[in-house]
Motif scaffolding. Structure first.
Motif, PDB file in Angstrom:
ATOM      1  N   VAL A   1      -4.510   8.655   0.030  1.00 30.42           N
ATOM      2  CA  VAL A   1      -4.544   8.345   1.452  1.00 30.42           C
ATOM      3  C   VAL A   1      -4.027   6.929   1.708  1.00 30.42           C
ATOM      4  N   ASP A   2      -2.835   6.852   2.319  1.00 28.17           N
ATOM      5  CA  ASP A   2      -2.262   5.550   2.686  1.00 28.17           C
ATOM      6  C   ASP A   2      -2.861   5.127   4.020  1.00 28.17           C
ATOM      7  N   THR A   3      -3.260   3.879   4.124  1.00 29.45           N
ATOM      8  CA  THR A   3      -3.884   3.437   5.378  1.00 29.45           C
ATOM      9  C   THR A   3      -3.103   2.286   6.011  1.00 29.45           C
TER      10      THR A   3
ATOM     11  N   CYS B   1      -1.966   7.990   6.785  1.00 31.03           N
ATOM     12  CA  CYS B   1      -3.016   7.608   7.733  1.00 31.03           C
ATOM     13  C   CYS B   1      -2.807   6.229   8.347  1.00 31.03           C
ATOM     14  N   ASP B   2      -1.599   5.688   8.203  1.00 32.82           N
ATOM     15  CA  ASP B   2      -1.280   4.459   8.930  1.00 32.82           C
ATOM     16  C   ASP B   2      -0.628   4.869  10.238  1.00 32.82           C
ATOM     17  N   LEU B   3      -1.426   4.817  11.285  1.00 30.37           N
ATOM     18  CA  LEU B   3      -0.900   5.243  12.583  1.00 30.37           C
ATOM     19  C   LEU B   3      -0.653   4.046  13.482  1.00 30.37           C
ATOM     20  N   ARG B   4      -0.730   2.855  12.884  1.00 30.12           N
ATOM     21  CA  ARG B   4      -0.557   1.632  13.664  1.00 30.12           C
ATOM     22  C   ARG B   4       0.898   1.223  13.739  1.00 30.12           C
ATOM     23  N   ARG B   5       1.538   1.269  12.600  1.00 29.64           N
ATOM     24  CA  ARG B   5       2.926   0.819  12.561  1.00 29.64           C
ATOM     25  C   ARG B   5       3.808   2.051  12.794  1.00 29.64           C
ATOM     26  N   PRO B   6       4.667   2.001  13.828  1.00 34.88           N
ATOM     27  CA  PRO B   6       5.455   3.179  14.216  1.00 34.88           C
ATOM     28  C   PRO B   6       6.242   3.782  13.044  1.00 34.88           C
TER      29      PRO B   6
ATOM     30  N   LYS C   1       0.813  -1.225   0.000  1.00 37.34           N
ATOM     31  CA  LYS C   1       0.000   0.000   0.000  1.00 37.34           C
ATOM     32  C   LYS C   1       0.840   1.266   0.000  1.00 37.34           C
ATOM     33  N   THR C   2       1.798   1.326   0.938  1.00 41.02           N
ATOM     34  CA  THR C   2       2.581   2.553   1.082  1.00 41.02           C
ATOM     35  C   THR C   2       3.407   2.800  -0.180  1.00 41.02           C
ATOM     36  N   THR C   3       4.033   1.727  -0.673  1.00 34.64           N
ATOM     37  CA  THR C   3       4.818   1.842  -1.902  1.00 34.64           C
ATOM     38  C   THR C   3       3.934   2.277  -3.067  1.00 34.64           C
TER      39      THR C   3
ATOM     40  N   ARG D   1       7.134   7.642   8.725  1.00 39.96           N
ATOM     41  CA  ARG D   1       8.486   7.950   8.244  1.00 39.96           C
ATOM     42  C   ARG D   1       8.710   7.331   6.850  1.00 39.96           C
ATOM     43  N   GLN D   2       8.235   6.116   6.678  1.00 38.51           N
ATOM     44  CA  GLN D   2       8.379   5.412   5.386  1.00 38.51           C
ATOM     45  C   GLN D   2       7.732   6.224   4.271  1.00 38.51           C
ATOM     46  N   LEU D   3       6.534   6.718   4.531  1.00 35.59           N
ATOM     47  CA  LEU D   3       5.833   7.473   3.488  1.00 35.59           C
ATOM     48  C   LEU D   3       6.518   8.821   3.264  1.00 35.59           C
TER      49      LEU D   3
HETATM   50 MG   LIG Z   1       2.222   0.717   4.632  1.00 33.90          MG
END
Ligand SMILES: [Mg+2]
Ligand SMILES: Nc1nc2c(ncn2[C@@H]2O[C@H](COP(=O)(O)OP(=O)(O)OP(=O)(O)O)[C@@H](O)[C@H]2O)c(=O)[nH]1
Length: 446
Positions: A189-191, A136-141, A113-115, A145-147
């Motif tokens: 919107v990345d989730t 909007c991915d607030l689950r994985r710490p 997704k992020t990629t 930063r990745q996005l």
């Molecule tokens: Mg992701």
């Protein structure tokens, strides 16, 4: 590996070629191979079953194309059925009346997704648009930063949680406002990744969707997804209003069965394909290429198209009739030569005719062909239709007209006479002789 189906079908077709119509048992035999090929390509079993049933129904109701063998016809039906599920052409992103166009990216954990979000942003930017990414991915710490890193690489701004509320809906809403205020054309919107059993995350995705009212909600799916594809598609369908699919990791050695499963279950177009880890590795999805990849049918389809194009069966039947009556003329000879030429080297085609080996000068016919054509074209219509008219002075005229010698003309007239005699004797038997025009495909073709 990709061509295993055509290889297996080849065997069946070799056995079938000699038979006339394809009966139900033979259809079953072909369908069994197709079923195996689909399963090998990792298409979900449920989808394989539905697909094969569909093909069987189409085959039962199909009109057999006059120049195809029934087996070829089945392959054609399979291909059409694949195109029906996967779509005919690439479908692009929906336009919107009022920017920003919101594109919600959903999918399982690690599906890409992020990629894909960043790749899509890079693609839109290249097209002269002004995309904004929302983290909007607030689950994985490390997700934000990745996005952000990918956004920097793409030269695209990333909207992220600055207040630390840890609320995906709040981030999405703020990003949408920012996009509107700053004149962005698209908001991607990345989730957060989810296991589809995760009801809490699913609910969050639904809430984000409600908050941003996306023009597109794209389900990101790893091409390696096998039997699970149906569950994945169904659970996301139940939660959000999907508008399309992004199939990722197609650069791997997946046969791409997930494409068929996803398209079948969601009834939505696959819009993009991820083909690598780089930002530029996102392509518009091409259904026709995927159909070939899934069944390894590229070659088979080419052969079928060739067969469809090469012969006009009505013409061939007319010719066969003429032969039986032994009123085959130079005019017919010329039109036969034109048809045969489309199939490949003349010597090879002739050798497959019943009694073909006995044809005079069969071997150097290819080299002679242009000469023969020139000579026939130098004959008058009367001469072509009644070769007996071709006397000495006419032969000289034909030689001059075609840039050949009288000997050449003598030879062709004699050969033609021999061929006629041979055909007459063959058709004198049970009348079962088959002309080149009546032939289907050369052995080894399919
Ligand atoms: Mg992701
Ligand atoms: N070879 C290849 N790798 C890909 C492709 N798309 C994504 N990846 C890789 O797959 C891994 C996961 O990609 P992400 O974009 O982080 O996946 P995600 O869905 O955002 O993952 P979560 O946020 O953890 O749910 C990364 O190592 C990517 O580089 C692709 O098209 N081809």
């Amino acid at each position: 590996m990709f061509d295993s189906l055509s290889g297996r079908l080849d065997d069946i077709f070799t056995r079938l070629r000699s038979r006339g119509r394809l009966d139900e048992k033979q259809v079953d035999e072909v369908l069994r191979e197709i079923r195996l090929a689909l399963l090998e390509a990792d298409v979900s079993l449920k989808v394989v079953k539905a697909f094969v049933t569909d093909v069987r129904e189409r085959a039962a109701g199909a009109e057999i194309h006059k120049s195809l063998t029934p087996a070829q016809q089945i392959i054609k039906i399979v291909n059409l059925a694949l195109v029906d599920v996967l779509g005919e052409k690439n479908v692009g992103l929906r336009p919107v009346d009022m920017p920003p166009r919101v594109i919600l990216i959903a999918g399982l954990q690690g599906s890409g997704k992020t990629t894909a979000s960043a790749k899509l942003a890079a693609l839109l930017k290249k097209q002269g648009r002004k995309p904004l990414l929302a983290a909007c991915d607030l689950r994985r710490p490390a997700a934000i930063r990745q996005l952000q890193l990918l956004g920097e690489q793409a030269g695209v701004e990333v909207s992220a949680d600055v207040s630390g509320t840890n609320d995906a809906v709040a981030v999405a809403t703020a990003a949408l406002k920012h996009a509107r205020d700053e004149g962005f054309t698209d908001l991607i919107v990345d989730t957060a990744g989810r296991m589809h059993v995760d009801h809490e995350l699913m609910a969050e995705l639904g809430a984000v969707e409600k908050a941003v009212d996306p023009a597109e909600t794209l389900l990101v799916c790893d091409a390696m997804t096998g039997q699970d594809a149906v569950n994945v598609a169904e659970s996301f369908l139940a939660e959000v209003d999907l508008t399309g699919v992004i199939l990722t990791k197609l650069d791997g050695d997946a046969r791409g069965g997930a494409a068929l499963s996803m398209a079948y279950v969601t009834q939505r177009p696959i819009k993009f394909a991820g083909v690598g880890e780089k930002l530029t590795d996102l392509e518009p999805f091409h259904p026709d290429r995927m159909a070939s990849r899934i069944l390894g049918m590229g070659d088979v389809m080419t052969l079928i198209e060739k067969a469809e194009g090469a012969f006009d069966e009505a013409e061939a039947i007319k010719m066969q009739e003429k032969l039986r009556k032994a009123d085959f003329t130079f005019e017919d000879f010329l039109s036969q030569l034109q048809q045969i030429k489309k199939m490949g080297p003349l010597s090879q085609v002739l050798s497959m005719l019943p009694g073909g080996a006995k044809l005079p000068a069969g071997d150097d016919m290819d080299a002679q062909l242009p000469k023969v054509e020139a000579m026939i074209r130098s004959m008058t219509p009367d001469e072509r239709n009644d070769p007996k008219l071709i006397n000495g002075s006419r032969r000289r005229r034909i030689a001059t007209g075609s840039g050949t010698s009288v000997q050449d003309v003598n030879k062709i007239v004699k050969q033609f006479d021999q061929v006629r005699k041979m055909m007459r004797s063959m058709s004198g038997g049970k009348g079962k002789m088959r002309l080149p025009g009546g032939m289907k495909l050369p052995p080894g073709g399919m």
